[in-house]
Every structure is written in C-alpha cells, then in structure tokens.
Motif scaffolding. Structure first.
Motif, PDB file in Angstrom:
ATOM      1  N   GLY A  21       0.799  -1.211   0.000  1.00  0.00           N
ATOM      2  CA  GLY A  21       0.000   0.000   0.000  1.00  0.00           C
ATOM      3  C   GLY A  21       0.837   1.267   0.000  1.00  0.00           C
ATOM      4  N   LEU A  22       2.147   1.142  -0.138  1.00  0.00           N
ATOM      5  CA  LEU A  22       3.035   2.304  -0.114  1.00  0.00           C
ATOM      6  C   LEU A  22       3.159   2.989  -1.482  1.00  0.00           C
ATOM      7  N   LEU A  23       2.835   2.311  -2.549  1.00  0.00           N
ATOM      8  CA  LEU A  23       3.150   2.794  -3.885  1.00  0.00           C
ATOM      9  C   LEU A  23       2.540   4.165  -4.163  1.00  0.00           C
ATOM     10  N   ASN A  24       3.381   5.069  -4.633  1.00  0.00           N
ATOM     11  CA  ASN A  24       2.945   6.369  -5.146  1.00  0.00           C
ATOM     12  C   ASN A  24       2.661   6.168  -6.626  1.00  0.00           C
ATOM     13  N   SER A  25       1.395   6.223  -7.022  1.00  0.00           N
ATOM     14  CA  SER A  25       0.985   5.837  -8.378  1.00  0.00           C
ATOM     15  C   SER A  25       1.061   6.972  -9.388  1.00  0.00           C
ATOM     16  N   LYS A  26       1.694   8.077  -9.041  1.00  0.00           N
ATOM     17  CA  LYS A  26       1.828   9.194  -9.978  1.00  0.00           C
ATOM     18  C   LYS A  26       2.549   8.728 -11.235  1.00  0.00           C
ATOM     19  N   ILE A  27       2.060   9.138 -12.411  1.00  0.00           N
ATOM     20  CA  ILE A  27       2.651   8.757 -13.693  1.00  0.00           C
ATOM     21  C   ILE A  27       3.607   9.857 -14.157  1.00  0.00           C
ATOM     22  N   GLY A  28       4.812   9.488 -14.506  1.00  0.00           N
ATOM     23  CA  GLY A  28       5.761  10.418 -15.101  1.00  0.00           C
ATOM     24  C   GLY A  28       6.406  11.359 -14.103  1.00  0.00           C
ATOM     25  N   GLY A  29       7.127  12.331 -14.655  1.00  0.00           N
ATOM     26  CA  GLY A  29       7.819  13.309 -13.824  1.00  0.00           C
ATOM     27  C   GLY A  29       9.289  12.978 -13.638  1.00  0.00           C
ATOM     28  N   PRO A  30      10.005  13.831 -12.914  1.00  0.00           N
ATOM     29  CA  PRO A  30      11.443  13.633 -12.721  1.00  0.00           C
ATOM     30  C   PRO A  30      11.735  12.369 -11.925  1.00  0.00           C
ATOM     31  N   SER A  31      12.953  11.883 -12.064  1.00  0.00           N
ATOM     32  CA  SER A  31      13.376  10.695 -11.330  1.00  0.00           C
ATOM     33  C   SER A  31      13.609  11.040  -9.859  1.00  0.00           C
ATOM     34  N   VAL A  32      13.568  10.016  -9.021  1.00  0.00           N
ATOM     35  CA  VAL A  32      13.680  10.211  -7.572  1.00  0.00           C
ATOM     36  C   VAL A  32      14.825   9.373  -7.009  1.00  0.00           C
ATOM     37  N   LYS A  33      15.246   9.742  -5.807  1.00  0.00           N
ATOM     38  CA  LYS A  33      16.365   9.053  -5.144  1.00  0.00           C
ATOM     39  C   LYS A  33      15.853   8.383  -3.873  1.00  0.00           C
ATOM     40  N   PRO A  34      15.554   7.089  -3.949  1.00  0.00           N
ATOM     41  CA  PRO A  34      15.069   6.354  -2.768  1.00  0.00           C
ATOM     42  C   PRO A  34      16.231   5.963  -1.853  1.00  0.00           C
ATOM     43  N   TYR A  35      15.954   5.087  -0.882  1.00  0.00           N
ATOM     44  CA  TYR A  35      16.997   4.633   0.034  1.00  0.00           C
ATOM     45  C   TYR A  35      18.165   4.023  -0.740  1.00  0.00           C
ATOM     46  N   GLN A  36      19.365   4.317  -0.282  1.00  0.00           N
ATOM     47  CA  GLN A  36      20.560   3.762  -0.912  1.00  0.00           C
ATOM     48  C   GLN A  36      21.684   3.747   0.129  1.00  0.00           C
ATOM     49  N   PRO A  37      22.541   2.734   0.122  1.00  0.00           N
ATOM     50  CA  PRO A  37      23.650   2.687   1.084  1.00  0.00           C
ATOM     51  C   PRO A  37      24.505   3.945   1.016  1.00  0.00           C
ATOM     52  N   LYS A  38      24.925   4.431   2.139  1.00  0.00           N
ATOM     53  CA  LYS A  38      25.710   5.654   2.208  1.00  0.00           C
ATOM     54  C   LYS A  38      27.096   5.468   1.582  1.00  0.00           C
ATOM     55  N   GLY A  39      27.572   6.547   0.959  1.00  0.00           N
ATOM     56  CA  GLY A  39      28.949   6.571   0.490  1.00  0.00           C
ATOM     57  C   GLY A  39      29.185   6.092  -0.923  1.00  0.00           C
ATOM     58  N   LEU A  40      28.185   5.478  -1.563  1.00  0.00           N
ATOM     59  CA  LEU A  40      28.394   4.925  -2.909  1.00  0.00           C
ATOM     60  C   LEU A  40      28.725   6.018  -3.926  1.00  0.00           C
ATOM     61  N   TRP A  41      27.890   7.038  -3.976  1.00  0.00           N
ATOM     62  CA  TRP A  41      28.125   8.111  -4.940  1.00  0.00           C
ATOM     63  C   TRP A  41      29.421   8.850  -4.619  1.00  0.00           C
ATOM     64  N   GLU A  42      29.590   9.141  -3.352  1.00  0.00           N
ATOM     65  CA  GLU A  42      30.727   9.962  -2.940  1.00  0.00           C
ATOM     66  C   GLU A  42      32.064   9.311  -3.294  1.00  0.00           C
ATOM     67  N   SER A  43      32.094   7.978  -3.306  1.00  0.00           N
ATOM     68  CA  SER A  43      33.344   7.274  -3.604  1.00  0.00           C
ATOM     69  C   SER A  43      33.617   7.163  -5.095  1.00  0.00           C
TER      70      SER A  43
END
Length: 774
Positions: free
Chosen positions: A582-604
């Motif tokens: 029941g969590l799904l946000n059903s909005k169609i289209g739009g900009p991309s989003v950044k959900p949960y992700q392990p810390k430090g991946l991008w920075e490295s």
C-alpha cells in the motif's frame, strides 16, 4: 605411426558416433525424410558454421585453400588444389569434395581435421548435407534479409486447443516433436502473470476477488482489456524501450552531472498508452523534427537519439566526441531497431554479415548532419540539456504536452535532434578513427537489407524513417515483434534479440515470427493489438508446470510447451513490494527520484563537484515511486536494481541478463524499502479485527497473489506465534523491529503483534514465488 593412430582414432570415433546416433530420437536435428526439402539457412548453415567456417568462412585471415563455404560461387568453383575438384557438385554428393571429406576416415583427408578439435559431423548431419547436395545444394539469401510473407496457418491434430493463429504455429511445432502442451494455468496464477506482464504490478486484492468470482466465458479477456486500459500499461511497456534508448538521468563520464531527459520518458509512456502505431512511434523518434510543420511532441520524441553519454571534461577534442556520439546513435539504431550488429563495421568490413565499412558510414551519415557538437565550451557550469535543445514552458506543458508531469513551473530543457542547413561531408574513417578521413560517402540504408531508393525518399533522417518503416523492410517488424515476444516469454523467437545477422540464433518458429510480423504491419502497426493477441493465446495461458517428460524433451521451453517461468525484472521486484504493502505512489511520469541507498556509494565514485557529488535522498511520497523512476546515475547505477540485472543504461540494451546470486537474497532480506513495506503492511493488518490466520491469509494473497494452502497457513501461523512469544519477552524488541523507514507509524497498533506480523510478511516477500512469474 602417428598417422596410423589418427586413422584408428578416426574409425573408433565414427563407430561411437554411429552407435549414439542410433539411439537419438528423430527431433529437429534428426534425419530428414527423403521427400523433405533441406534448407540451407535452417539445416545446412548451422552445420557449416559449427564445423567448417573457422577455416572456410568469411574471415580471410584464417581461410584455408582459398575456399569459402558460405558463398555459392566459391563452393561451386574449382578448387585451387585438386584436378577439377569442386567443394559442392550440385546433385552429386559423391563428386563433391565436401562430402568426401566429411565422410572420410583418413586423417589426411578428413574434415574437420583432427588438429582443429572441432569434432566430426555425426551421422544425422552427414545425411542432411548429402540430401542437400542431392537436391541441388542451393544457397539461400539470409532468412532475415528476405521480406516476410504471410505464411499459411498450419494444420493441427488438437483442434480444440488453439484460441488464435499464434496457437496453430506453436502447436504444430509441438506435435511434430511429439510434445503435448500444458493445461491452462489456474485463475490466480494466470491473473498474476498477465497483470505483471501488462502493468508491471501485481493484481490488487479487489481484482483477484473479482476475477475469481467471474465465471463468464470471456472473464479473462475482460481482465486483459481492463489492464490494457490502465495508465500503468504504458509504464510497463516503456521500461523495455528505456533500455533500448539508454535512458539515464546523468551524462556519464567524469563529473557525471544531472540532465533533464525525463520529459521524453513521459512521452514514451504516453505513446504506449495512446497506442501510437509503431511506424509513427519510430518515425517521430528518428526524424520528428523534420516532419512538415513538426509539433513540439514530435520534436520531443527525437530525444531518443540524444540519451547517450556526454563528456564535460575540459580539453577534449570536439570532433572526436562528436563522432563518438554519432557512432552511438548508429549502434542504437542498428541494434534496437534493425536487430543488427552494425557497429562491427565501424573499423572494417563486417566479418560475418554483408555489411561493408562503406555501408556502415553511409548509415552513419544520416546522423552526421545534426547540429550537435562534441564540446560546448565552458563546462564550469553543467547544463541540464545539450544543444540542440527544446525548451518547454509551463503553459505548453498545460495546453500542448499535457502528458508531461511537471513538479514546478520552471522552464524545462530537453536535448533533441536538429538538422543543419548545409550538408556535412561524411567520410569513411580509416580503422574507425575520427581523424583519419577517407572516401566521402552519402547517406543510404543498408543494401543487404533493402534498397534505399533515392528517387522516392530523401537522403536524410526522414528518408531513413521511411525506409525503416516500409512494409518491404525485412527486419523492422520482425525485430519489434521478437522484442515484445521476449517480454512475455522470457526469450525471443530469435534468442539473439539484438542480432538477426549471420551469427545470430535461428528462429525457433520462423513461420510464426513471419506471420506475426506481417499481421502486425497489416493491422496498422497496432501495438496493443499485438500484445492482446499474445496474452490471449493458449500458448501464453499454459501452466508453467514442468514434468520430467517436458524437462527431457523441451528443457529450455524453446518449443513453448508450457508457460514461462522466470524472475521478474528489477523494477517489478520493487513495485511488487510497494504495491502490495500500500506504499506505492501511483503518480505517472515526472522527474526521477532518489530512494533509500547505502551511504557513500556516490561519494566514492565522483569528482566531488556538481549537483550529484553527494546522494541527497528524497523523502515523503517520492520515496515510494515505481522502480522505473529511480534516478540513474551512469557512473553509479542504483545498486539494488543492478543486483537484480537492471540495465546500467550506458549503451543500447535489447535483452537483460538473468542471474541468480546470493546478493539478491540479501537485498530482499535487508533493503530498507522491503523492511519498511513489511512494517507498513503489518501495522495495517494488526489494526484489523481479524484472527492471526485471517491476517496472514490476506497478507499472503496481497503479496503472493493466491490463497495459501492449509499447510502454508499452519506453518506461517506457527512462525507468527513463535515470534509473538519471543518478542513479548523483551520490552524494547518490538519497537526496534518496527523502527525502519520514514513512513508514519500507525499510532494505535499493538507493537508486539505488528512486529510478529512484520516478520511473517518479510518472509513472504522473500519467497521465490513472490518475485517470479509463473
């Protein structure tokens, strides 16, 4: 002595092969009946490719005795060595050097030679070659380069099984091999399958109950029509095309900054939902900007070709990267639309397909006249789009491009195609190097595929679009139909989805592929109709049950003797979790989003500059958007999705790999998104006035999409009781278990009950069946 040993070994091997052949069943590789016409493409070329082309094929550097067995004129010609001998004497195998060599036991004469380690031809293969030569040894144009013709619907014995034409072709093949199709899947499995295939989402509990109660003859067709009408259909269908178009939210290379191509993604979703005919779908993306009085929507469609990587490094050579960008466009067009490995001819003539280096650069020329440049000067401030750019105002989005989901009122900028006023000369590049120009060539389609008639169509991208979507083009419809088939069955009728060339796989059902391609074109390139034909066929609706007999006769299901069973794509794995909880946000289209992700991946993995130097996670409803909207940074793709074999989008991809690794289990056990979904659904269920068994049953049905068996309920209830008892012994344990995710907690919930339910629900998400289409 050595020759004698080779001679004896040859005799022994031939005897062994003969004995084995006696026990082989008469299948597709079995002996041909005396009256059956032997096809070079489907019966002979695979044998020659496997055993002969290494020394007598298209590679001049490895060719022996000047003999090419892939070309009739060489195979029929007198051999350089031998008094008047020819490799193939049409009608007379005993006078054909090829037949003499493959049947010889003398190591000095034998082909393939013992030193090649290619192995001898078996009895069945030798018999096939002999019959082919007896029938005239006729060579054929490569099957994929001949325009498809509507074949006759085959006769079948089991006349009550087919629902539409697809089934006649599939059943005919099964009956010829002595295989019986599976029974139809039960309603719950069938509904889950078709819902996931058409929308990428599991069926809701309401839809499950509605379908289960509908006993009308057309109940299934009504569900199919309902699913096809949902906007989620466009999202699911767009997902494959995003892989083809190498869509991403950053530029790649060095700083890998943000870009704004997402309005094009919104257009793709809209195009599938509006059921834009495939010929127009392609034409707009290839040359929408060149159409008479081109609309903004048609120009936006051309962003398809601008999704490749861009460098923003100072000091680059502009021409080098301009050439590189057009090479990428040419490869994407070749693989994604024509299903050919045209990129192999960038540096030299294609070694296997009839594509010369000149042919390649004549195709390249269509993209070489755009306004795009290789370097835009000052890169101290990255731009969200590269020239040529289409700007979209708030008013235009509200009145014209209404399918674009704008989060704010700022002006949008998208990289699109644009043609120069003057023609840029296109050179054949020696060894494919940007600064080694050779002969000047003009734009043209691939002659081995179809003639490009310059008296009827212009030598520009609009002409390329016309050539591509011509009903006489032998590849376009076949390639797309095959890609769509792959989306529903896990593999294409041609397994090598991106290679319909000489080294590609042969179609398992060539007549079916041709029938679908011609039927598709004859019905206006109607994509929804094509999809409905597939999912309403008996072939698609079969149970996925695998019997011992099926495992023996059709282990890989290439003859379609059962329903497809394979793990769902990465995006659907995420969507199942969000939707069922029941969590799904059903909005169609739009900009991309950044959900949960392990810390430090991008920075490295970044330079430390720009907007994407750090991962700034989104919050609130943005956390719960579908997997297809997850932000894709090319240098660091979303980790959980890559683990589930999502495309990294740095190049055109028409077929995803399918792996099974321990990391996938670790994601389902530990990903905050999965744990949060388990917690949210558990808290909702804990508030209901139901028994534990009833709460578990409803949760099971929401997640697994069927009712659990008595044994499953008993096992899960025991697990719940054990967890409830264990959690109750520790005052703070329930709070710790439930303390995951940002979604607000249910305030009046019994924490011990919710925590125990959460453990059960998390187990359900970790069931193989949950994320498997079966």
């Amino acid at each position: 002595m050595k020759k004698r040993l080779f001679f004896l070994a040859g005799i022994l091997l031939t005897i062994v092969i003969g004995v084995i052949s006696c026990f082989q069943k008469n299948g597709v590789a079995g002996k041909k009946s005396s009256d059956e016409v032997i096809s070079y493409n489907f019966n002979i070329r695979p044998i020659l490719s496997d055993k002969c082309f290494a020394c007598h094929g298209p590679d001049a550097n490895k060719r022996e005795a000047g003999l090419r067995l892939d070309m009739a004129e060489s195979a029929y010609a007198k051999l350089k060595s031998g008094k008047g001998a020819v490799a193939i004497f049409p009608g007379k195998p005993e006078q054909s050097e090829l037949y003499k060599r493959i049947t010889s036991l003398d190591p000095e004469m034998q082909m393939p030679t013992p030193e090649s380690h290619l192995g001898l031809l078996n009895e069945s293969e030798i018999a096939t070659v002999k019959r082919w030569i007896e029938q005239g040894g006729k060579y054929e144009k490569h099957w994929a380069f001949s325009a498809p013709v509507l074949p006759k619907i085959p006769e079948v014995d089991k006349k009550d099984w087919p629902k539409n034409e697809i089934d006649y072709f599939a059943l005919s093949k099964m009956e010829s091999l002595g295989i019986t199709p599976n029974e139809e899947a039960d309603k719950s499995h069938l509904l889950k399958r078709v819902a996931l295939d058409l929308t990428g989402l599991p069926p809701s509990l309401e839809l499950q109950n509605k379908f289960a109660a509908d006993n009308s003859a057309n109940a299934y067709e009504k569900v199919v029509d309902e699913l096809l009408s949902q906007k989620t259909y466009g999202e699911k269908m767009a997902l494959h095309w995003l892989d083809v178009a190498r869509y991403a939210d950053s530029y790649g290379y060095q700083d890998d900054e943000i870009r704004t191509q997402w309005p094009w993604r919104d257009w793709v979703i809209s195009a599938f939902n509006k059921n834009l005919p495939y010929d127009k779908f392609l034409t707009w993306q290839i040359a929408g900007d060149m159409l008479p009085n081109a609309s903004k929507e048609q120009i936006l469609a051309t962003a398809f070709f601008r999704n490749h990587k861009y460098t923003e490094e100072g000091g680059v050579i502009p021409e080098e990267y301009r050439i590189e960008y057009n090479i990428d466009k040419t490869k994407t067009y070749g693989m994604g639309i024509l299903g050919l490995s045209v990129e192999c001819a960038q540096c030299h003539d294609h070694k296997y397909d009839p594509i010369s280096q000149e042919d390649y650069y004549r195709l390249f020329a269509f993209f070489n006249n755009t306004k795009e440049v290789g370097y835009e000067g000052d890169v101290s401030q990255s731009k969200p789009a590269k020239n040529p750019i289409m700007s979209i105002s708030d008013d235009e989005a509200k009145k014209i491009l209404t399918f674009i989901n704008r989060p704010d009122t700022s002006r949008l900028m998208v990289s699109v195609m644009g043609e120069r006023d003057t023609l840029r000369a296109t050179h054949i590049l020696n060894r494919g190097v940007y600064d080694a120009p050779g002969k000047v060539v003009t734009a043209s389609g691939l002659p081995s595929v179809m003639k490009f008639d310059t008296t009827k169509i212009p030598q520009n991208r609009l002409g390329l679009a016309s050539w591509t979507t011509s009903k006489q083009n032998p590849l376009t419809a076949r390639v797309f139909v095959n890609q769509i088939w792959q989306e529903f069955f896990g593999r294409g009728i041609v397994k090598s989805t991106g290679d319909f060339g000489m080294q590609g796989e042969l179609p398992t059902h060539p007549a079916l592929l041709d029938w679908m391609a011609v039927d598709f074109m004859n019905h206006g390139w109607d994509m929804k109709r094509l999809v409905k034909e597939i999912v309403t066929s008996s072939t698609y609706k079969q149970s996925a049950k695998l019997t011992k007999e099926k495992e023996k006769l059709d282990p890989d299901n290439i003859y379609l003797s059962r329903g497809a069973r394979y793990r769902l794509p990465a995006e659907s794995v995420r969507d199942i979790v969000l939707s069922s909880s029941g969590l799904l946000n059903s909005k169609i289209g739009g900009p991309s989003v950044k959900p949960y992700q392990p810390k430090g991946l991008w920075e490295s993995a970044t330079s430390g500059r720009g907007q994407l130097a750090k991962y700034n996670q989104d919050h609130n409803d943005a956390l719960y958007r579908r997997g297809m909207y997850t932000f894709i940074k090319l240098t660091v793709p979303p980790p959980s999705m890559i683990i589930f074999d999502a495309s990294n989008r740095d190049h055109c991809e028409v077929k995803r790999s399918k792996t099974n690794t321990p990391l996938q289990a670790l994601v389902m056990l530990n990903d905050p998104a999965v744990l949060e979904a388990s917690r949210v659904l558990a808290e909702k269920m804990a508030l209901k006035s139901l028994s534990p068994e009833q709460k578990i049953t409803e949760s099971f049905q929401r997640i697994v999409c069927r009712k659990p068996s008595d044994k499953e309920i008993k096992l899960l209830t025991e697990y719940y009781n054990d967890e409830f008892s264990s959690i109750g012994k520790n005052k703070n344990q329930a709070h710790k278990i439930l303390n995951v995710g940002e979604h607000p907690h249910e305030l009046k919930v019994n924490e011990n009950e919710a925590a125990a339910l959460m453990r059960v629900i998390n187990t359900l998400y970790n069931m193989e069946e949950t994320i498997t289409k079966s």
